[in-house]
Write a protein that holds these residues in place. Structure first.
Motif, PDB file in Angstrom:
ATOM      1  N   GLN B 126      -2.394  -3.021 -12.868  1.00  0.00           N
ATOM      2  CA  GLN B 126      -2.045  -4.393 -13.229  1.00  0.00           C
ATOM      3  C   GLN B 126      -1.134  -5.014 -12.181  1.00  0.00           C
ATOM      4  O   GLN B 126      -0.456  -4.301 -11.437  1.00  0.00           O
ATOM      5  N   ARG B 127      -1.093  -6.335 -12.181  1.00  0.00           N
ATOM      6  CA  ARG B 127      -0.157  -7.035 -11.302  1.00  0.00           C
ATOM      7  C   ARG B 127       1.263  -6.659 -11.675  1.00  0.00           C
ATOM      8  O   ARG B 127       1.598  -6.544 -12.848  1.00  0.00           O
ATOM      9  N   GLY B 128       2.086  -6.471 -10.662  1.00  0.00           N
ATOM     10  CA  GLY B 128       3.473  -6.120 -10.928  1.00  0.00           C
ATOM     11  C   GLY B 128       3.726  -4.628 -10.828  1.00  0.00           C
ATOM     12  O   GLY B 128       4.870  -4.202 -10.688  1.00  0.00           O
ATOM     13  N   TRP B 129       2.678  -3.824 -10.913  1.00  0.00           N
ATOM     14  CA  TRP B 129       2.839  -2.380 -10.766  1.00  0.00           C
ATOM     15  C   TRP B 129       2.967  -2.026  -9.287  1.00  0.00           C
ATOM     16  O   TRP B 129       2.499  -2.758  -8.422  1.00  0.00           O
ATOM     17  N   TYR B 130       3.605  -0.890  -9.033  1.00  0.00           N
ATOM     18  CA  TYR B 130       3.843  -0.482  -7.642  1.00  0.00           C
ATOM     19  C   TYR B 130       2.891   0.624  -7.204  1.00  0.00           C
ATOM     20  O   TYR B 130       2.527   1.487  -7.998  1.00  0.00           O
ATOM     21  N   TYR B 131       2.527   0.574  -5.930  1.00  0.00           N
ATOM     22  CA  TYR B 131       1.701   1.648  -5.355  1.00  0.00           C
ATOM     23  C   TYR B 131       2.131   1.902  -3.921  1.00  0.00           C
ATOM     24  O   TYR B 131       2.797   1.067  -3.307  1.00  0.00           O
ATOM     25  N   GLN B 132       1.747   3.064  -3.415  1.00  0.00           N
ATOM     26  CA  GLN B 132       2.044   3.401  -2.018  1.00  0.00           C
ATOM     27  C   GLN B 132       0.898   2.946  -1.132  1.00  0.00           C
ATOM     28  O   GLN B 132      -0.261   3.260  -1.423  1.00  0.00           O
ATOM     29  N   ASN B 133       1.211   2.265  -0.049  1.00  0.00           N
ATOM     30  CA  ASN B 133       0.147   1.895   0.884  1.00  0.00           C
ATOM     31  C   ASN B 133      -0.146   3.063   1.832  1.00  0.00           C
ATOM     32  O   ASN B 133       0.434   4.140   1.704  1.00  0.00           O
ATOM     33  N   ALA B 134      -1.040   2.825   2.796  1.00  0.00           N
ATOM     34  CA  ALA B 134      -1.510   3.918   3.656  1.00  0.00           C
ATOM     35  C   ALA B 134      -0.373   4.597   4.421  1.00  0.00           C
ATOM     36  O   ALA B 134      -0.450   5.784   4.736  1.00  0.00           O
ATOM     37  N   SER B 135       0.709   3.842   4.700  1.00  0.00           N
ATOM     38  CA  SER B 135       1.795   4.473   5.449  1.00  0.00           C
ATOM     39  C   SER B 135       2.883   5.027   4.524  1.00  0.00           C
ATOM     40  O   SER B 135       3.930   5.478   4.988  1.00  0.00           O
ATOM     41  N   GLY B 136       2.631   4.958   3.212  1.00  0.00           N
ATOM     42  CA  GLY B 136       3.553   5.582   2.272  1.00  0.00           C
ATOM     43  C   GLY B 136       4.635   4.672   1.735  1.00  0.00           C
ATOM     44  O   GLY B 136       5.475   5.106   0.958  1.00  0.00           O
ATOM     45  N   ALA B 137       4.623   3.399   2.146  1.00  0.00           N
ATOM     46  CA  ALA B 137       5.633   2.455   1.652  1.00  0.00           C
ATOM     47  C   ALA B 137       5.218   1.917   0.286  1.00  0.00           C
ATOM     48  O   ALA B 137       4.033   1.765   0.005  1.00  0.00           O
ATOM     49  N   TRP B 138       6.218   1.640  -0.576  1.00  0.00           N
ATOM     50  CA  TRP B 138       5.918   1.105  -1.899  1.00  0.00           C
ATOM     51  C   TRP B 138       5.628  -0.384  -1.810  1.00  0.00           C
ATOM     52  O   TRP B 138       6.358  -1.126  -1.147  1.00  0.00           O
ATOM     53  N   VAL B 139       4.563  -0.787  -2.464  1.00  0.00           N
ATOM     54  CA  VAL B 139       4.149  -2.187  -2.456  1.00  0.00           C
ATOM     55  C   VAL B 139       3.970  -2.629  -3.901  1.00  0.00           C
ATOM     56  O   VAL B 139       3.463  -1.871  -4.730  1.00  0.00           O
ATOM     57  N   ARG B 140       4.415  -3.855  -4.200  1.00  0.00           N
ATOM     58  CA  ARG B 140       4.227  -4.385  -5.548  1.00  0.00           C
ATOM     59  C   ARG B 140       2.932  -5.167  -5.591  1.00  0.00           C
ATOM     60  O   ARG B 140       2.667  -6.002  -4.725  1.00  0.00           O
ATOM     61  N   LYS B 141       2.122  -4.887  -6.590  1.00  0.00           N
ATOM     62  CA  LYS B 141       0.820  -5.555  -6.673  1.00  0.00           C
ATOM     63  C   LYS B 141       0.946  -7.005  -7.110  1.00  0.00           C
ATOM     64  O   LYS B 141       1.767  -7.314  -7.952  1.00  0.00           O
TER      65      LYS B 141
END
Lengths: 67, 141
Positions: B126-141
């Motif tokens: 869902q929007r607002g949830w966090y995930y790691q991008n390819a370089s391992g940094a946390w990104v908020r959706k």
């Protein structure tokens, strides 16, 4: 004579190709099918099937309440 | 005779090339008791995890797991419980990836399945949830 040699080589080549074909089938990962399977499981785990709206988990300001 | 050998050889070569794409269309087997049990277990845990996804305390890693992203978002008293929740979720996920690979007769697919799931968890999040991008940094959706 040369013709026979050539035929022999052709047969060997075909055999090699067949083997390569078998190996290809064995190690082939069905990416599209895996994605579909993943989506089916995620639907199930997150209970996403009955409605596009996220579950009423957030302190609700959602206008459409489901009945 | 020679023509016959050539013809046979050519046919064999052709036949070996054909089945590969045809097999790729099949569905993966996911209807086994082990997979169903893991699904149920993860589904029950999800109600607890969802609020942690919402608060940003827990996010989705690029390797198909979940991880504690922001410990400060969890009250001190609950941290141990949250860590246990994350550990059991990751155990179930690992078992799920392994079971799907095994159910399809290819235990060596486990990592490919994990990578596929990693992508799908993130794109379905869902929007607002966090995930790691390819370089391992946390990104908020």
């Amino acid at each position: 004579m040369t013709m026979a040699k050539l035929a022999c080589r052709a047969v060997l080549l075909a055999g090699a190709l067949t083997l390569v074909g078998c190996v290809t089938i064995n190690i082939y990962f069905p990416a599209a099918a895996a994605e579909k399977a993943a989506d089916r499981i995620i639907d199930e785990v997150w209970q996403l099937k009955n409605g596009a709206a996220p579950k009423a988990e957030e302190p609700g300001t959602a206008p459409g309440d489901k009945k | 005779m020679r023509t016959a050998i050539f013809f046979t050889a050519a046919l064999a070569a052709l036949a070996s090339l054909l089945p590969a794409p045809a097999l790729g269309q099949a569905n993966l087997e996911i209807n086994t008791p082990a997979i169903a049990a893991l699904q149920r277990s993860m589904q029950q845990r999800h109600s607890q995890l969802a609020s942690l996804y919402n608060s940003g305390a827990v996010g989705f890693t690029r390797d198909g797991n979940v991880a504690l992203r922001d410990a400060k978002a969890v009250p001190l008293a609950q941290r141990q419980q949250v860590n246990a929740l994350i550990a059991s979720e990751n155990q179930d996920r690992a078992a799920l990836y392994r079971e799907i690979a095994r159910a399809n007769g290819h235990p060596e697919w486990e990592n490919d399945i994990r990578a596929t799931f990693a992508q799908r968890w993130i794109s379905r999040a869902q929007r607002g949830w966090y995930y790691q991008n390819a370089s391992g940094a946390w990104v908020r959706k």
